[in-house]
Structures are given as structure tokens and as C-alpha cells.
Design a protein around this motif. Structure first.
Motif, mmCIF file in Angstrom:
data_model
loop_
_atom_site.group_PDB
_atom_site.id
_atom_site.type_symbol
_atom_site.label_atom_id
_atom_site.label_comp_id
_atom_site.label_asym_id
_atom_site.label_seq_id
_atom_site.Cartn_x
_atom_site.Cartn_y
_atom_site.Cartn_z
ATOM 1 N N LEU A 118 6.621 9.699 5.594
ATOM 2 C CA LEU A 118 6.111 9.696 6.961
ATOM 3 C C LEU A 118 6.064 8.304 7.577
ATOM 4 N N GLY A 119 6.450 7.298 6.845
ATOM 5 C CA GLY A 119 6.473 5.950 7.373
ATOM 6 C C GLY A 119 5.171 5.193 7.228
ATOM 7 N N VAL A 120 4.216 5.747 6.481
ATOM 8 C CA VAL A 120 2.926 5.076 6.325
ATOM 9 C C VAL A 120 3.095 3.763 5.566
ATOM 10 N N SER A 121 3.913 3.751 4.551
ATOM 11 C CA SER A 121 4.117 2.505 3.796
ATOM 12 C C SER A 121 4.843 1.465 4.647
ATOM 13 N N ASN A 122 5.727 1.905 5.538
ATOM 14 C CA ASN A 122 6.391 0.954 6.437
ATOM 15 C C ASN A 122 5.398 0.362 7.435
ATOM 16 N N GLY A 123 4.462 1.171 7.907
ATOM 17 C CA GLY A 123 3.424 0.654 8.804
ATOM 18 C C GLY A 123 2.554 -0.370 8.112
ATOM 19 N N ALA A 124 2.233 -0.121 6.840
ATOM 20 C CA ALA A 124 1.457 -1.091 6.076
ATOM 21 C C ALA A 124 2.249 -2.381 5.892
ATOM 22 N N GLY A 125 3.537 -2.259 5.665
ATOM 23 C CA GLY A 125 4.389 -3.443 5.521
ATOM 24 C C GLY A 125 4.445 -4.262 6.798
ATOM 25 N N ILE A 126 4.526 -3.589 7.934
ATOM 26 C CA ILE A 126 4.561 -4.305 9.216
ATOM 27 C C ILE A 126 3.236 -5.016 9.461
ATOM 28 N N GLY A 127 2.122 -4.344 9.133
ATOM 29 C CA GLY A 127 0.822 -4.991 9.275
ATOM 30 C C GLY A 127 0.714 -6.230 8.403
ATOM 31 N N LEU A 128 1.231 -6.144 7.195
ATOM 32 C CA LEU A 128 1.201 -7.280 6.275
ATOM 33 C C LEU A 128 2.083 -8.419 6.777
ATOM 34 N N VAL A 129 3.276 -8.100 7.235
ATOM 35 C CA VAL A 129 4.188 -9.136 7.735
ATOM 36 C C VAL A 129 3.600 -9.824 8.958
ATOM 37 N N LEU A 130 2.989 -9.048 9.851
ATOM 38 C CA LEU A 130 2.373 -9.673 11.027
ATOM 39 C C LEU A 130 1.194 -10.557 10.633
ATOM 40 N N GLY A 131 0.448 -10.140 9.600
ATOM 41 C CA GLY A 131 -0.647 -10.974 9.117
ATOM 42 C C GLY A 131 -0.159 -12.291 8.548
ATOM 43 N N VAL A 132 0.923 -12.268 7.800
ATOM 44 C CA VAL A 132 1.489 -13.496 7.238
ATOM 45 C C VAL A 132 2.105 -14.349 8.350
ATOM 46 N N LEU A 133 2.766 -13.699 9.296
ATOM 47 C CA LEU A 133 3.435 -14.414 10.374
ATOM 48 C C LEU A 133 2.444 -15.183 11.241
ATOM 49 N N PHE A 134 1.288 -14.592 11.489
ATOM 50 C CA PHE A 134 0.303 -15.257 12.332
ATOM 51 C C PHE A 134 -0.704 -16.069 11.550
ATOM 52 N N GLY A 135 -0.405 -16.365 10.306
ATOM 53 C CA GLY A 135 -1.143 -17.343 9.545
ATOM 54 C C GLY A 135 -2.449 -16.903 8.921
ATOM 55 N N SER A 136 -2.596 -15.639 8.646
ATOM 56 C CA SER A 136 -3.811 -15.179 7.979
ATOM 57 C C SER A 136 -3.610 -15.365 6.478
ATOM 58 N N GLY A 137 -4.313 -16.330 5.891
ATOM 59 C CA GLY A 137 -4.081 -16.664 4.506
ATOM 60 C C GLY A 137 -4.947 -15.936 3.502
ATOM 61 N N SER A 138 -6.042 -15.362 3.935
ATOM 62 C CA SER A 138 -6.961 -14.717 3.029
ATOM 63 C C SER A 138 -6.388 -13.396 2.512
ATOM 64 N N LEU A 139 -6.597 -13.150 1.227
ATOM 65 C CA LEU A 139 -6.099 -11.912 0.625
ATOM 66 C C LEU A 139 -6.783 -10.695 1.236
ATOM 67 N N TRP A 140 -8.076 -10.813 1.514
ATOM 68 C CA TRP A 140 -8.814 -9.693 2.106
ATOM 69 C C TRP A 140 -8.320 -9.378 3.498
ATOM 70 N N SER A 141 -8.068 -10.382 4.294
ATOM 71 C CA SER A 141 -7.611 -10.124 5.664
ATOM 72 C C SER A 141 -6.196 -9.548 5.672
ATOM 73 N N LEU A 142 -5.351 -9.988 4.742
ATOM 74 C CA LEU A 142 -4.011 -9.404 4.653
ATOM 75 C C LEU A 142 -4.082 -7.932 4.237
ATOM 76 N N SER A 143 -4.993 -7.619 3.313
ATOM 77 C CA SER A 143 -5.164 -6.229 2.891
ATOM 78 C C SER A 143 -5.652 -5.362 4.037
#
Length: 75
Positions: free
Chosen positions: A15-40
């Protein structure tokens, strides 16, 4: 998932749920969120938004099908 699609190999990627999680993670890394909790949390938010969007799309398709049907059974 497996009971819904009657497929023993069904997974969240269907259903694309894992792809949505991947996009959220990539956007978190792209905008400089370094904390493991915030990336999760961003990955979970991406998965949730994908699920909600899929639910809205399915609801719209169902509503249009009922509205445009000529059968009195659906109305």
C-alpha cells in the motif's frame, strides 16, 4: 494485511506505507534533523500520512461509484 488481500506475501509496501515512511525519513535528514528520535517520528508521520491519503482516495472512489451508479441497489 495478509487477511485483507488473502495473500500470504502481502506487506506494508503493497500500500506504499513503507515508501511514505522512507520519504518522511529522507525529508528529516535533508532538513538537518540529527536526533534519532526525531527521525523516527518523521518516518512514522510519513507512514501515517500515506495511510490517511490512501484512505481518502479509496473513500472518494467509493463515493463516486455510488453516486454515478445506475443500479438502485447502491443508492
Amino acid at each position: 494485511m495478509q487477511a485483507l488481500f488473502t495473500n500470504p506475501l502481502a506487506e506494508l509496501g503493497l500500500l506504499g506505507v513503507s515508501n511514505g515512511a522512507g520519504i518522511g525519513l529522507v525529508l528529516g535528514v535533508l532538513f538537518g534533523s540529527g536526533s534519532l528520535w526525531s527521525l523516527s517520528l518523521k518516518a512514522m508521520a510519513g507512514a501515517l500520512l500515506t495511510s490517511v491519503a490512501l484512505g481518502i482516495i479509496c473513500n472518494v472512489i467509493m463515493t463516486w461509484t455510488i453516486y454515478f451508479s445506475t443500479s438502485l441497489d447502491l443508492r
